[in-house]
Design an enzyme around this catalytic site. Structure first.
Site, short mmCIF file in Angstrom:
data_model
loop_
_atom_site.label_atom_id
_atom_site.label_comp_id
_atom_site.label_asym_id
_atom_site.label_seq_id
_atom_site.Cartn_x
_atom_site.Cartn_y
_atom_site.Cartn_z
CB CYS A 42 -14.71 3.06 -13.17
SG CYS A 42 -15.52 4.46 -13.14
CB CYS A 88 -23.30 3.51 -12.89
SG CYS A 88 -22.08 4.93 -12.89
CB CYS A 133 -19.83 2.38 -19.32
SG CYS A 133 -19.24 4.06 -18.55
CB CYS A 147 -19.14 -1.21 -15.60
SG CYS A 147 -18.96 -0.83 -14.04
CD GLU A 160 -3.08 -0.90 -0.16
OE1 GLU A 160 -2.91 0.21 -0.68
OE2 GLU A 160 -3.74 -1.92 -0.65
FE1 SF4 Z 1 -17.61 3.67 -14.02
FE2 SF4 Z 1 -20.22 4.03 -13.82
FE3 SF4 Z 1 -18.86 3.51 -16.06
FE4 SF4 Z 1 -19.06 1.66 -14.41
S1 SF4 Z 1 -20.73 2.45 -15.36
S2 SF4 Z 1 -17.42 2.41 -15.54
S3 SF4 Z 1 -19.11 2.63 -12.22
S4 SF4 Z 1 -18.87 5.28 -14.87
#
Ligand code: SF4
Length: 413
Positions: free
Chosen positions: A214, A230, A221, A224, A58
């Site tokens: 993201c 989101c 997206c 995602c 970290e």
């Molecule tokens: Fe990021 Fe939302 Fe796109 Fe997912 S859907 S990659 S959380 S902006």
């Protein structure tokens, strides 16, 4: 007391929180990257060693890319596999291994903290985020939360740059994401979201999502795992006239988490409308004259003089060619003269400014400083006695130079 933020920015539906945790963890189990600190943390049976392994990773990962850290991490853990081993290392060894990784005070503080754990805490790592932050120098809120959740299963959230980006997008937070008020909200949110049974995996999953899906520009997206939760994604899909009222901005000017009225949603940016930051101050410009002093060593190979920097401040304790910060508007001939005077103090004998050969300029960007090194060289024929009252100094061959605790900037020079 400030009014609580509108619910549309928060995670107030327990069913949604549960679904988000499930989706994110399932994705993490399928897609997580194979990283040495994860393997170590998962296979190390000793709790203190496990905490140490996570702690080192970290600290190294702060402000530094994963790909850069892996090599340093493996070398570090090979050399100092335990807190006890690190506590016995010298600062010089730590700086040598850290050379090139940047933000050098991190290595120094890691070693100081390891000494503290060994000498004052009987070698036992504190087990909670609160104690880690309170007892270990250099361990801030984020690092404490990461160690406590990953190594000791404490259900505590973490907020780093990746998490800030993901949360701001998930909840359309467009107020300045570096402001204390927004950061506090994000910590509250991270603590609400963190999975109670797998907090370490959940935190790593959220950070992994920010690092691989993201991402700052062109987030993926469509792939995602939490896109259905989101709001930025929904807003992008539905454009300016969203059919669901709660994905609109709360109202102009009075919501502490919405974008400022002067910077409304820009449809060409899509989800990258979030997060937003107040404009950064431009880095401070600095000029430093530096001289590569060269002599023939006893075996005929060239040797170069390096001197140690002070033990605090920028690049503390690292080695460099003799260097001198310059006033911004100094003429070149005056630069030479100042550098010659500086070198004379080192060598205890006159140095002719005319003898300094201008080589070129090297630019290096530190986080807050735009540094220009004005590089000269000087070949020395006779023997030189260095003034022992000044900082430590030594002559090194080119190979020894590269193995010494020198910064990336000096390697460029
Ligand atoms: Fe990021 Fe939302 Fe796109 Fe997912 S859907 S990659 S959380 S902006």
């Amino acid at each position: 007391a400030p009014a609580p933020p509108p619910a549309r920015h928060l995670f107030s539906d327990p069913a949604e929180v549960e679904a988000l945790r499930r989706n994110l963890l399932a994705w993490y189990d399928r897609c997580k990257r194979d990283l040495p600190w994860r393997t170590l943390a998962a296979t190390e049976p000793d709790a203190d060693r496990q905490g140490y392994a996570v702690w080192v990773s970290e600290i190294m990962l702060q402000q530094t890319q994963v790909a850069t850290v892996i090599h340093y991490y493996n070398r570090w853990m090979q050399k100092w596999p335990t807190l006890q081993a690190l506590a016995q290392a010298s600062l010089e060894e730590v700086n040598e291994l850290w050379a090139g990784l940047g933000y050098y005070s991190r290595g120094k503080r890691l070693q100081e903290a390891a000494r503290k754990v060994v000498s004052e805490l009987a070698g036992r790592m504190p087990r909670t985020a609160e104690d880690l932050q309170k007892l270990l120098p250099g361990v801030g809120r984020y690092t404490a939360g990461a160690i406590a959740s990953i190594s000791y299963g404490q259900a505590t959230g973490v907020v780093d740059g990746n998490v800030i980006r993901v949360l701001c997008r998930l909840r359309c937070i467009g107020a300045d994401s570096s402001s204390p008020a927004v950061i506090d909200q994000l910590w509250d949110m991270a603590n609400v979201l963190v999975d109670r049974s797998r907090p370490g995996d959940f935190n790593q999953a959220l950070m992994e999502l920010g690092a691989t899906v993201c991402v700052p520009k062109s987030p993926l997206c469509r792939e995602c795992p939490v896109k259905q939760h989101c709001r930025a994604w929904r807003r992008k899909l539905f454009g300016k006239a969203p059919p669901v009222p709660d994905i609109e901005d709360c109202g102009v000017g009075d919501c502490p988490l919405c974008p400022p009225a002067t910077e409304p949603w820009d449809s060409s940016l899509g989800v990258t409308n979030f997060p937003r930051k107040a404009a950064k101050k431009p880095p401070r410009a600095m000029r430093t004259a530096t001289c590569v002093l060269e002599r023939r060593g006893c075996h005929g190979a060239p040797e170069y003089l390096i001197v140690q920097r002070p033990s605090s401040g920028l690049l503390a304790g690292l080695w460099e060619f003799p260097s001198l910060p310059l006033a911004q508007d100094l003429q070149e001939e005056n630069e030479r003269e100042e550098l010659a005077d500086h070198l004379q103090a080192w060598m205890g004998q006159p140095v002719a400014a005319k003898g300094l050969l201008f080589i070129g300029e090297v630019i290096h960007i530190f986080s807050h400083i735009h540094q220009t090194y004005v590089v000269y060289s000087l070949h020395l024929d006779g023997d030189v006695t260095l003034d022992p009252a000044l900082s430590p100094s030594r002559w090194v061959t080119e190979d020894e130079f590269h193995a010494s605790a020198v910064s990336t900037a000096m390697k460029k020079v």
